[in-house]
Design an enzyme around this catalytic site. Sequence first.
Site, PDB file in Angstrom:
ATOM      1  N   THR A 135       2.845  -5.129  10.041  1.00  0.00           N
ATOM      2  CA  THR A 135       2.626  -3.699   9.829  1.00  0.00           C
ATOM      3  C   THR A 135       2.461  -3.442   8.343  1.00  0.00           C
ATOM      4  O   THR A 135       3.222  -3.981   7.525  1.00  0.00           O
ATOM      5  CB  THR A 135       3.781  -2.804  10.341  1.00  0.00           C
ATOM      6  OG1 THR A 135       3.613  -1.488   9.789  1.00  0.00           O
ATOM      7  CG2 THR A 135       5.158  -3.282   9.946  1.00  0.00           C
ATOM      8  N   ILE A 136       1.490  -2.622   8.007  1.00  0.00           N
ATOM      9  CA  ILE A 136       1.340  -2.279   6.591  1.00  0.00           C
ATOM     10  C   ILE A 136       2.575  -1.520   6.113  1.00  0.00           C
ATOM     11  O   ILE A 136       2.869  -1.512   4.925  1.00  0.00           O
ATOM     12  CB  ILE A 136       0.070  -1.439   6.311  1.00  0.00           C
ATOM     13  CG1 ILE A 136       0.096  -0.095   7.054  1.00  0.00           C
ATOM     14  CG2 ILE A 136      -1.186  -2.223   6.635  1.00  0.00           C
ATOM     15  CD1 ILE A 136      -0.918   0.904   6.510  1.00  0.00           C
ATOM     16  N   ASP A 137       3.318  -0.890   7.044  1.00  0.00           N
ATOM     17  CA  ASP A 137       4.469  -0.063   6.647  1.00  0.00           C
ATOM     18  C   ASP A 137       5.650  -0.907   6.147  1.00  0.00           C
ATOM     19  O   ASP A 137       6.539  -0.391   5.471  1.00  0.00           O
ATOM     20  CB  ASP A 137       4.954   0.783   7.829  1.00  0.00           C
ATOM     21  CG  ASP A 137       3.856   1.640   8.422  1.00  0.00           C
ATOM     22  OD1 ASP A 137       2.907   1.967   7.686  1.00  0.00           O
ATOM     23  OD2 ASP A 137       3.941   1.966   9.617  1.00  0.00           O
ATOM     24  N   MET A 179       0.146   5.747   3.427  1.00  0.00           N
ATOM     25  CA  MET A 179       0.756   5.640   4.758  1.00  0.00           C
ATOM     26  C   MET A 179       2.165   5.066   4.601  1.00  0.00           C
ATOM     27  O   MET A 179       2.673   4.942   3.486  1.00  0.00           O
ATOM     28  CB  MET A 179      -0.109   4.766   5.660  1.00  0.00           C
ATOM     29  CG  MET A 179      -1.348   5.471   6.172  1.00  0.00           C
ATOM     30  SD  MET A 179      -2.194   4.436   7.387  1.00  0.00           S
ATOM     31  CE  MET A 179      -3.237   5.640   8.193  1.00  0.00           C
ATOM     32  N   GLY A 180       2.771   4.693   5.710  1.00  0.00           N
ATOM     33  CA  GLY A 180       4.114   4.094   5.642  1.00  0.00           C
ATOM     34  C   GLY A 180       5.094   4.684   6.638  1.00  0.00           C
ATOM     35  O   GLY A 180       6.254   4.303   6.668  1.00  0.00           O
ATOM     36  N   HIS A 281      -6.789   5.442   6.739  1.00  0.00           N
ATOM     37  CA  HIS A 281      -6.931   4.127   7.375  1.00  0.00           C
ATOM     38  C   HIS A 281      -7.612   3.084   6.502  1.00  0.00           C
ATOM     39  O   HIS A 281      -7.644   1.904   6.874  1.00  0.00           O
ATOM     40  CB  HIS A 281      -7.667   4.281   8.712  1.00  0.00           C
ATOM     41  CG  HIS A 281      -6.822   4.978   9.735  1.00  0.00           C
ATOM     42  ND1 HIS A 281      -6.701   6.347   9.771  1.00  0.00           N
ATOM     43  CD2 HIS A 281      -6.022   4.488  10.713  1.00  0.00           C
ATOM     44  CE1 HIS A 281      -5.869   6.678  10.753  1.00  0.00           C
ATOM     45  NE2 HIS A 281      -5.444   5.568  11.336  1.00  0.00           N
ATOM     46  N   GLN A 283      -6.362   1.955   4.090  1.00  0.00           N
ATOM     47  CA  GLN A 283      -5.236   1.068   3.743  1.00  0.00           C
ATOM     48  C   GLN A 283      -5.028  -0.035   4.769  1.00  0.00           C
ATOM     49  O   GLN A 283      -4.365  -1.026   4.509  1.00  0.00           O
ATOM     50  CB  GLN A 283      -3.928   1.877   3.669  1.00  0.00           C
ATOM     51  CG  GLN A 283      -3.883   2.831   2.525  1.00  0.00           C
ATOM     52  CD  GLN A 283      -2.865   3.940   2.737  1.00  0.00           C
ATOM     53  OE1 GLN A 283      -1.714   3.814   2.331  1.00  0.00           O
ATOM     54  NE2 GLN A 283      -3.278   5.021   3.380  1.00  0.00           N
ATOM     55  N   ARG A 284      -5.517   0.192   5.983  1.00  0.00           N
ATOM     56  CA  ARG A 284      -5.309  -0.794   7.050  1.00  0.00           C
ATOM     57  C   ARG A 284      -6.520  -1.691   7.253  1.00  0.00           C
ATOM     58  O   ARG A 284      -6.462  -2.655   8.012  1.00  0.00           O
ATOM     59  CB  ARG A 284      -5.034  -0.054   8.366  1.00  0.00           C
ATOM     60  CG  ARG A 284      -3.629   0.345   8.501  1.00  0.00           C
ATOM     61  CD  ARG A 284      -3.131   0.621   9.862  1.00  0.00           C
ATOM     62  NE  ARG A 284      -4.010   0.764  10.970  1.00  0.00           N
ATOM     63  CZ  ARG A 284      -3.828   1.680  11.935  1.00  0.00           C
ATOM     64  NH1 ARG A 284      -2.823   2.523  11.870  1.00  0.00           N
ATOM     65  NH2 ARG A 284      -4.623   1.715  12.966  1.00  0.00           N
TER      66      ARG A 284
HETATM   67  O1  F6P Z   1       2.084   2.030  11.409  1.00  0.00           O
HETATM   68  C1  F6P Z   1       0.887   1.879  10.713  1.00  0.00           C
HETATM   69  C2  F6P Z   1       0.281   3.215  10.434  1.00  0.00           C
HETATM   70  O2  F6P Z   1      -0.935   2.999   9.713  1.00  0.00           O
HETATM   71  C3  F6P Z   1       1.171   4.221   9.696  1.00  0.00           C
HETATM   72  O3  F6P Z   1       1.282   3.942   8.323  1.00  0.00           O
HETATM   73  C4  F6P Z   1       0.483   5.520  10.032  1.00  0.00           C
HETATM   74  O4  F6P Z   1       1.390   6.602   9.961  1.00  0.00           O
HETATM   75  C5  F6P Z   1       0.031   5.282  11.437  1.00  0.00           C
HETATM   76  O5  F6P Z   1      -0.056   3.889  11.623  1.00  0.00           O
HETATM   77  C6  F6P Z   1      -1.299   5.882  11.754  1.00  0.00           C
HETATM   78  O6  F6P Z   1      -1.544   5.723  13.107  1.00  0.00           O
HETATM   79  P1  F6P Z   1      -2.955   5.960  13.804  1.00  0.00           P
HETATM   80  O7  F6P Z   1      -3.822   4.771  13.470  1.00  0.00           O
HETATM   81  O8  F6P Z   1      -2.635   6.025  15.242  1.00  0.00           O
HETATM   82  O9  F6P Z   1      -3.511   7.214  13.222  1.00  0.00           O
END
Ligand code: F6P
Length: 356
Positions: A135-137, A179-180, A281, A283-284
Amino acid sequence: MRIGVMTGGGDCPGLNAAIRAVTRAATDQYGFEVIGVLDGFEGLINNISRPLVPADVRGVLRVGGTLLGSSNRTNPFAYRDAAGRQTYDASERAFATTRQLGLDGLIVIGGDGTLLLANRFAEQYGVPVIGIPKTIDNDVHGTDYAIGFDSAVSYVTDAIDRLHTTAESHHRVMLLETMGRTTGWIALYAGVAGGADVILVPERPYSVEGVVKAIERRAGLGFRFTIIAVAEGVVAPTGEQHYRQRVGEPHEWKLGGVCDTLSAVLRNHVRQEVRGIVLGHLQRGGNPTAYDRTLATQLGTHAMRLLADGASSLVVGIRGLEIASAPLADVAAGARTLPIDHPLIQASQAIGVYIG
Ligand code: F6P
């Protein structure tokens, strides 16, 4: 032996590196067969999978996302019907899939939500499960660093670097929302790495006065710009968290929006122009850093070793320099928050960063 591997929850860079490590270790080292379960628990419930051989994972080490797909909200114990209204227990269907596929064990790559469900599934049906935290968090118990965190921090750091040049040119106060979820790991690590002047994290209450003072102090020193890294889960002095979407159960609500609200508040207090940026996103996405690739390789191969040795209900992780494991049930302890006296918080305070 035949083992299943799946990814659940939000994606992040490094998932493919972990799938590659599991697949190659299973086939090269143990002579096992590997089945990739598609879309996390969704694939287990609906029997959607594909065999994985080393050729299938060639070239994926450096690629972000997950070649197996993922599902964010699928709970086999409270599965939503096709219309999305009623929920029912579909865990027996998931178990039936493991029997049909002839799986002797499962490696589940996920965040705290997915790993908790995996633990319940292992306990209820006796299917050996090893969890790999991603998880990036970085909020999963059992590991110092989860796969994906370093890549997110690296991206956010780059974003702060870019903000610096434009903030300085235009003498602006610029806020960057990270995020986080309910933790401030990304904001803290990227904030420090990027040289943010103010870092706001959910674990530490802040005051608007404190932020304004930090901006004024910088102005007094001749710095006409300020960079503020703010975690999406930050609790406002009024006690509220900010949500961009309130759909479903409260734990499913989507955090976001603090940047806009705080920017508006600061505009009433400072003379400089205030601008806010939400990275979201981005960040992901993208490719994993070298650290996430090596971490995923170590955790993937260790998970495979544990499963081959007959272990179950464990989560692998890195603690200090050691690759270790802990009971999968440990992830039930809720989000792993930043210790309020974390060494990086102390270091930031020592260099004059306002951190609440
Ligand atoms: O848990 C990872 C995360 O990217 C969090 O940092 C963020 O709050 C959440 O997922 C966002 O979720 P979604 O992709 O469902 O918008």
